[in-house]
Scaffold this motif. Structure first.
Motif, PDB file in Angstrom:
ATOM      1  N   PHE A  47       0.750  -1.139   0.097  1.00 38.12           N
ATOM      2  CA  PHE A  47       0.136  -0.074  -0.136  1.00 38.12           C
ATOM      3  C   PHE A  47       0.641   1.254   0.143  1.00 38.12           C
ATOM      4  O   PHE A  47       0.585   2.314  -0.752  1.00 38.12           O
ATOM      5  N   ALA A  48       2.010   1.265   0.655  1.00 39.10           N
ATOM      6  CA  ALA A  48       2.870   2.412   0.866  1.00 39.10           C
ATOM      7  C   ALA A  48       3.412   2.624  -0.681  1.00 39.10           C
ATOM      8  O   ALA A  48       3.347   3.839  -1.085  1.00 39.10           O
ATOM      9  N   SER A  49       4.014   1.811  -1.266  1.00 37.89           N
ATOM     10  CA  SER A  49       4.617   1.854  -2.669  1.00 37.89           C
ATOM     11  C   SER A  49       3.487   2.173  -3.584  1.00 37.89           C
ATOM     12  O   SER A  49       3.549   3.176  -4.488  1.00 37.89           O
ATOM     13  N   GLY A  50       2.374   1.295  -3.493  1.00 42.58           N
ATOM     14  CA  GLY A  50       0.992   1.746  -4.582  1.00 42.58           C
ATOM     15  C   GLY A  50       0.459   2.879  -4.406  1.00 42.58           C
ATOM     16  O   GLY A  50       0.120   3.827  -5.335  1.00 42.58           O
ATOM     17  N   LEU A  51       0.071   3.563  -3.178  1.00 38.66           N
ATOM     18  CA  LEU A  51      -0.497   4.588  -3.131  1.00 38.66           C
ATOM     19  C   LEU A  51       0.552   6.121  -3.370  1.00 38.66           C
ATOM     20  O   LEU A  51       0.110   6.839  -3.919  1.00 38.66           O
ATOM     21  N   SER A  52       1.880   5.678  -3.285  1.00 36.99           N
ATOM     22  CA  SER A  52       2.830   6.568  -3.579  1.00 36.99           C
ATOM     23  C   SER A  52       2.895   6.690  -5.138  1.00 36.99           C
ATOM     24  O   SER A  52       3.243   8.211  -5.557  1.00 36.99           O
ATOM     25  N   ALA A  77       7.731  10.468  -2.228  1.00 37.82           N
ATOM     26  CA  ALA A  77       8.963  10.534  -3.012  1.00 37.82           C
ATOM     27  C   ALA A  77       9.708   9.131  -2.655  1.00 37.82           C
ATOM     28  O   ALA A  77      10.366   8.564  -3.287  1.00 37.82           O
ATOM     29  N   LEU A  78       9.798   8.944  -1.414  1.00 44.87           N
ATOM     30  CA  LEU A  78      10.375   7.741  -0.676  1.00 44.87           C
ATOM     31  C   LEU A  78       9.594   6.352  -1.341  1.00 44.87           C
ATOM     32  O   LEU A  78      10.098   5.407  -1.251  1.00 44.87           O
ATOM     33  N   GLY A  79       8.207   6.570  -1.014  1.00 44.59           N
ATOM     34  CA  GLY A  79       7.348   5.353  -1.328  1.00 44.59           C
ATOM     35  C   GLY A  79       7.624   5.182  -2.984  1.00 44.59           C
ATOM     36  O   GLY A  79       7.481   4.086  -3.452  1.00 44.59           O
ATOM     37  N   GLY A  80       7.835   6.325  -3.907  1.00 39.69           N
ATOM     38  CA  GLY A  80       7.903   6.035  -5.198  1.00 39.69           C
ATOM     39  C   GLY A  80       9.247   5.259  -5.475  1.00 39.69           C
ATOM     40  O   GLY A  80       9.346   4.413  -6.333  1.00 39.69           O
TER      41      GLY A  80
END
Length: 368
Positions: A47-52, A77-80
């Motif tokens: 979820f952190a990476s997808g929502l980023s 930016a970090l999640g991306g």
């Protein structure tokens, strides 16, 4: 015709991670098992990476559908980097080209008309992009965002920190470094990659087109479940500056809910919303177009088409009258000039619009 050369870095990345997720992850699970910590990290990191990507790269930076505070942009930016889909600058540049030239095989970076494989992943495996653009002229606004440029400059370092160092640290704290690397790192990366890629591929071939048929984009609730709400892609391609994709209360759009939460917390502002009148008009035009194509096959098509056009014009007139009156009422309320008669007029126009809308639905249903 010779194909462009392969990008071996991308080919190796996608091949190794996919093979590892398919074989190594289940093998380690069979041999050692995965605990609750690894599964929770897998879900959390997904979820952190997808929502980023959806709330950050897509709706914030690519389309500027809202404004976000520095802490939120930093987290995105970090999640991306965790999502490993290139920097926000590069991703947004690609995406803006896609919207400008959607379905154009020569200009759209991931044109669905080139086939499912190409739009899903093939466009990243060869040097197709070098033939389309060579700079970031279409994202000059993002070059003024210090966080975007910081992430772009240190992207590879951030990728290593977020995808290897962070899962390893959590694994050390949880007592199983390899298990955490495989679940929160490898498996999560592959799942998020291909769910995101579905927006470019599957969301252009499977689903309905309630708002426009000028491009291949489709609305599909199942794809929305896999893509954090991005599956309402037909709506998005005609109203790309709307911060929502799922506009109905029941439509699954966690990206929209996150943006709403950030707004409520004071961390986001200026959320852009398409006027309801424009949405209703787009849907009405598509209903007319589809029904006309069905009526054209009838023996009495001329009479039916004339009636259909008459009812369409009447509904369109009621729609315009209702929303104009509603706008006048809102303006009067802001100026504290609203009166009882104006409120009654809006209610009456709304009733007429809904009555005509019901008649329209009954009429079009007879030809379905």
């Amino acid at each position: 015709m010779n194909k462009p050369p392969l990008i071996w870095t991308n080919v190796s990345l996608f091949a190794i991670t996919f093979i590892g997720a398919v074989f190594l992850v289940p093998w380690y699970g069979y041999q050692h098992g995965y605990g609750a910590g690894e599964w929770l990290a897998f879900i959390g990191f997904a979820f952190a990476s997808g929502l980023s990507i959806t709330a950050g790269y897509h709706r914030l930076w690519s389309h500027k559908t809202y404004k976000a505070s520095s802490p939120v942009r930093f987290i995105f930016a970090l999640g991306g980097a965790l999502a490993l889909q290139n920097s926000a600058l590069h991703w947004s540049s690609d995406h803006r080209v896609h919207h400008k030239h959607v379905d154009n095989n020569d200009k759209d970076p991931y044109s669905a008309n080139m086939g499912f494989w190409y739009s899903h992943i093939g466009w990243m495996l060869r040097e197709y992009q070098a033939q389309r653009y060579h700079d970031y002229k279409n994202v000059r606004d993002l070059q003024n965002d210090k966080i975007v440029m910081w992430q772009h400059k240190y992207y590879l370092v951030l990728v290593v920190l977020m995808n290897i160092a962070l899962p390893a640290l959590l694994g050390w704290l949880n007592g199983d470094i390899i298990g955490m690397l495989l679940m929160a790192g490898l498996l999560r990366l592959v799942v998020v990659h291909h769910c995101t890629f579905f927006i470019n591929s599957l969301a252009h071939v499977w689903g309905s087109q309630p708002y426009t048929d000028r491009n291949t984009a489709r609305d599909n609730g199942i794809i929305a479940l896999l893509t954090y709400g991005e599956g309402y892609h037909n709506f998005h391609h005609i109203f790309e500056n709307d911060y929502r994709n799922g506009i109905r209360w029941w439509q699954y759009d966690p990206t929209k809910w996150l943006i709403n939460l950030l707004n409520w917390l004071g961390l986001a502002k200026d959320l852009r919303v398409t006027p309801q009148e424009r949405i209703e008009t787009a849907m009405l035009q598509m209903q007319l177009k589809r029904t006309q194509s069905l009526v054209a096959n009838l023996s009495n098509c001329d009479e039916a088409l004339e009636k259909l056009q008459m009812e369409y014009e009447l509904l369109k007139s009621h729609l315009a009258d209702y929303y104009k009156a509603k706008k006048r009422l809102l303006e009067a309320k802001r100026k504290q000039l609203a009166n009882k008669q104006l409120v009654l007029d809006v209610k009456e126009l709304k009733k007429r619009f809904h009555t005509q809308q019901k008649n329209w639905r009954l009429l079009t249903a007879t030809y379905a």
